[in-house]
Enzyme design. Sequence first.
Site, PDB file in Angstrom:
ATOM      1  N   LYS A 170       0.699  -1.008   0.147  1.00  0.00           N
ATOM      2  CA  LYS A 170       0.139  -0.085   0.091  1.00  0.00           C
ATOM      3  C   LYS A 170       0.826   1.285   0.126  1.00  0.00           C
ATOM      4  CE  LYS A 170      -1.862   2.754   3.245  1.00  0.00           C
ATOM      5  NZ  LYS A 170      -1.657   4.112   2.429  1.00  0.00           N
ATOM      6  N   GLU A 243       8.738  -0.450  11.487  1.00  0.00           N
ATOM      7  CA  GLU A 243      10.355   0.488  11.216  1.00  0.00           C
ATOM      8  C   GLU A 243       9.598   2.008  11.452  1.00  0.00           C
ATOM      9  OE1 GLU A 243      12.961  -0.342  11.071  1.00  0.00           O
ATOM     10  OE2 GLU A 243      13.034  -2.314  10.129  1.00  0.00           O
ATOM     11  N   CYS A 277      14.392   8.755   7.929  1.00  0.00           N
ATOM     12  CA  CYS A 277      14.247   8.359   9.495  1.00  0.00           C
ATOM     13  C   CYS A 277      15.644   8.099  10.058  1.00  0.00           C
ATOM     14  CB  CYS A 277      13.594   6.876   9.205  1.00  0.00           C
ATOM     15  SG  CYS A 277      14.553   5.851   8.424  1.00  0.00           S
ATOM     16  N   GLU A 374      11.257  14.790  16.432  1.00  0.00           N
ATOM     17  CA  GLU A 374      11.684  14.417  15.279  1.00  0.00           C
ATOM     18  C   GLU A 374      11.094  15.483  14.184  1.00  0.00           C
ATOM     19  OE1 GLU A 374       9.831  11.021  13.038  1.00  0.00           O
ATOM     20  OE2 GLU A 374      11.904  10.575  12.122  1.00  0.00           O
TER      21      GLU A 374
HETATM   22  P1  NAD Z   1       2.632   7.782   8.553  1.00  0.00           P
HETATM   23  O1  NAD Z   1       2.808   7.181   9.905  1.00  0.00           O
HETATM   24  O2  NAD Z   1       1.706   9.196   8.505  1.00  0.00           O
HETATM   25  O3  NAD Z   1       2.209   7.024   7.417  1.00  0.00           O
HETATM   26  C1  NAD Z   1       2.894   5.900   6.812  1.00  0.00           C
HETATM   27  C2  NAD Z   1       2.049   4.992   6.248  1.00  0.00           C
HETATM   28  O4  NAD Z   1       0.893   4.501   6.926  1.00  0.00           O
HETATM   29  C3  NAD Z   1       0.835   5.695   4.918  1.00  0.00           C
HETATM   30  O5  NAD Z   1       1.113   4.660   3.731  1.00  0.00           O
HETATM   31  C4  NAD Z   1      -0.140   5.991   5.629  1.00  0.00           C
HETATM   32  O6  NAD Z   1      -1.416   6.056   4.741  1.00  0.00           O
HETATM   33  C5  NAD Z   1      -0.509   4.720   6.369  1.00  0.00           C
HETATM   34  N1  NAD Z   1      -1.651   4.757   7.485  1.00  0.00           N
HETATM   35  C6  NAD Z   1      -1.889   5.818   8.426  1.00  0.00           C
HETATM   36  N2  NAD Z   1      -2.773   5.719   9.171  1.00  0.00           N
HETATM   37  C7  NAD Z   1      -2.873   4.439   9.354  1.00  0.00           C
HETATM   38  C8  NAD Z   1      -3.428   3.237  10.189  1.00  0.00           C
HETATM   39  N3  NAD Z   1      -4.243   3.782  10.981  1.00  0.00           N
HETATM   40  N4  NAD Z   1      -3.448   2.074   9.903  1.00  0.00           N
HETATM   41  C9  NAD Z   1      -2.234   1.491   9.052  1.00  0.00           C
HETATM   42  N5  NAD Z   1      -1.637   2.312   8.094  1.00  0.00           N
HETATM   43  C10 NAD Z   1      -2.005   3.631   8.191  1.00  0.00           C
HETATM   44  O7  NAD Z   1       4.219   8.334   8.339  1.00  0.00           O
HETATM   45  P2  NAD Z   1       4.690   9.099   7.020  1.00  0.00           P
HETATM   46  O8  NAD Z   1       4.263  10.541   7.470  1.00  0.00           O
HETATM   47  O9  NAD Z   1       4.247   8.616   5.785  1.00  0.00           O
HETATM   48  O10 NAD Z   1       6.411   8.984   7.194  1.00  0.00           O
HETATM   49  C11 NAD Z   1       7.173   9.772   8.058  1.00  0.00           C
HETATM   50  C12 NAD Z   1       7.430   8.838   9.196  1.00  0.00           C
HETATM   51  O11 NAD Z   1       8.029   7.419   8.710  1.00  0.00           O
HETATM   52  C13 NAD Z   1       8.590   9.444  10.070  1.00  0.00           C
HETATM   53  O12 NAD Z   1       8.453   9.453  11.433  1.00  0.00           O
HETATM   54  C14 NAD Z   1       9.810   8.673   9.880  1.00  0.00           C
HETATM   55  O13 NAD Z   1      10.731   8.771  10.579  1.00  0.00           O
HETATM   56  C15 NAD Z   1       9.423   7.263   9.419  1.00  0.00           C
HETATM   57  N6  NAD Z   1      10.098   6.338   8.771  1.00  0.00           N
HETATM   58  C16 NAD Z   1      10.949   5.252   9.332  1.00  0.00           C
HETATM   59  C17 NAD Z   1      11.472   4.636   8.718  1.00  0.00           C
HETATM   60  C18 NAD Z   1      12.408   3.234   9.371  1.00  0.00           C
HETATM   61  O14 NAD Z   1      13.105   2.409   8.524  1.00  0.00           O
HETATM   62  N7  NAD Z   1      12.456   3.269  10.563  1.00  0.00           N
HETATM   63  C19 NAD Z   1      11.823   4.814   7.239  1.00  0.00           C
HETATM   64  C20 NAD Z   1      11.249   5.770   6.543  1.00  0.00           C
HETATM   65  C21 NAD Z   1      10.337   6.793   7.366  1.00  0.00           C
END
Ligand code: NAD
Length: 471
Positions: A170, A243, A277, A374
């Site tokens: 997704k 992650e 991240c 962050e």
């Molecule tokens: P987010 O949590 O807002 O969204 C991530 C994904 O989750 C999107 O596809 C979103 O549509 C989906 N989502 C939203 N609500 C959901 C729910 N209730 N259930 C299931 N899925 C849902 O994160 P973002 O803003 O897209 O990304 C930024 C964050 O990601 C930052 O905190 C960053 O540090 C983290 N990140 C972590 C890694 C890692 O490997 N640790 C890598 C990249 C980004």
Amino acid sequence: MTDKNFSNLINGKMVAADETFDVINPATEEAFAKSPRASKADLDTTVAAAQEAFKTWRKTSHDERKAVLLKIAGILNENIDDLARLLTHEQGKPIAAATSEVGASTFWCTAVAEQEVPTDVLEDTDAHRVEVRHDPVGVVGGIVPWNYPILMSFWKIAPALITGNTIIIKTSPYTPISMLAVAELVKDAAPAGVLNIISGGDELGQWMTEHEGINKISFTGSTPTGRKVAASSATNLKRVTLELGGNDAAIVLPDVDPKAKAKELFWASFANSGQVCIASKRLYIHEDIYDEFKEEFVKTATSVKVGDGSEQGTDLGPVQNKMQFDKVSNLLADTKAKGYNILCGGEIEDKPGYFIPITVVDNPPEDSRIVREEPFGPILPLLKWKDRDDVIARANDSEFGLGGSVWSNDIDAALEIAGELDTGSVWINEAQAVGPHIPFGGHKQSGVGVQHGAEGLLEFTNAKAITVKKG
Ligand code: NAD
């Protein structure tokens, strides 16, 4: 590839959805493409296809799975320029960075194609033969963020497929198009239903975590969403890999040449406009070299060109979306309201695009928001330290525990500090060095489980012990 309607990849076919939504170019704020918005019924169809495909795919040999991954890698490679252009249009990063992201995805597929989980023989005596096999878990749901839409997807697709699972990716609602373009290109590379790529809103992610037909969720995103994923995945006790966010500290020791390292640490912090991240998000510089380092760091920061990633000469692009732009703007406003010293940047121009200038903050208090939170954007605090134990305590005083780095010519001293950092990765004299053979994951609120390496591969499997009584 722009200016067209995109479809979901379900069961080997590109399938339009009843509803669509606009996708925005962050450099211009203009809608440039329409993405399908998968419905609950679309998800049910996809899950059924992935379940059906799993029956056959789980029985394939390692060589057959490897061939599929290599075919996908070849297709990505052949289309690298078109995909990179589209990624820049959608995500905002400069063309060179977009090309690297597609290249890294190719590399990941190629490297993971060689990985295998061996059957372990634990006992082979006159009484028993005991072996542990690692069965695929079934249908994997991969949920990805918007900072590296292609690479984050392949970090899930490659290990899921090589271990015999089928997968449903997704995409993020902010960046669905690049992976839907990939979907069109690779739709025939794997048997129908093995690799599915669907786009929808946040609700689609939630439906996936609740779906009884999905056996594992591999999630990359923010910590608050990760908590929701963990809670709703409990419905059918899905396996979960999370992650999540990070607030990586970089600890710079006094023996480092500040002139030589300032530039490297700049890119460790600001690559992808800070939307990484494992970006270095708090730089702890020893007081003996703080002023010299600061001067050199700001020199680099002010020489870098922020702009539309598709324009020649752009080093860093905009923040990817309005939600993140507002979040970083709010953090910047707080920094200014508290009167912290801003060394460069700080003024957001009133013009189209989610542009925030590179902003460096001079030694704000440890309990300030800019240190505790962050930012996930181009704003960074430089912090001064003098006592070794104190700086380690400050680095560890965070809900996050994703990565960290130590910079010194004294490798033994750096290794000792690395041993005391409570994070999933520590780099010495570099940052953000990840690889398909290196387990990657977060401690504390930065995640559960790991991706990559032998440990990461195992998370796509269920252990099965088979005991044969002899004699
Ligand atoms: P987010 O949590 O807002 O969204 C991530 C994904 O989750 C999107 O596809 C979103 O549509 C989906 N989502 C939203 N609500 C959901 C729910 N209730 N259930 C299931 N899925 C849902 O994160 P973002 O803003 O897209 O990304 C930024 C964050 O990601 C930052 O905190 C960053 O540090 C983290 N990140 C972590 C890694 C890692 O490997 N640790 C890598 C990249 C980004």
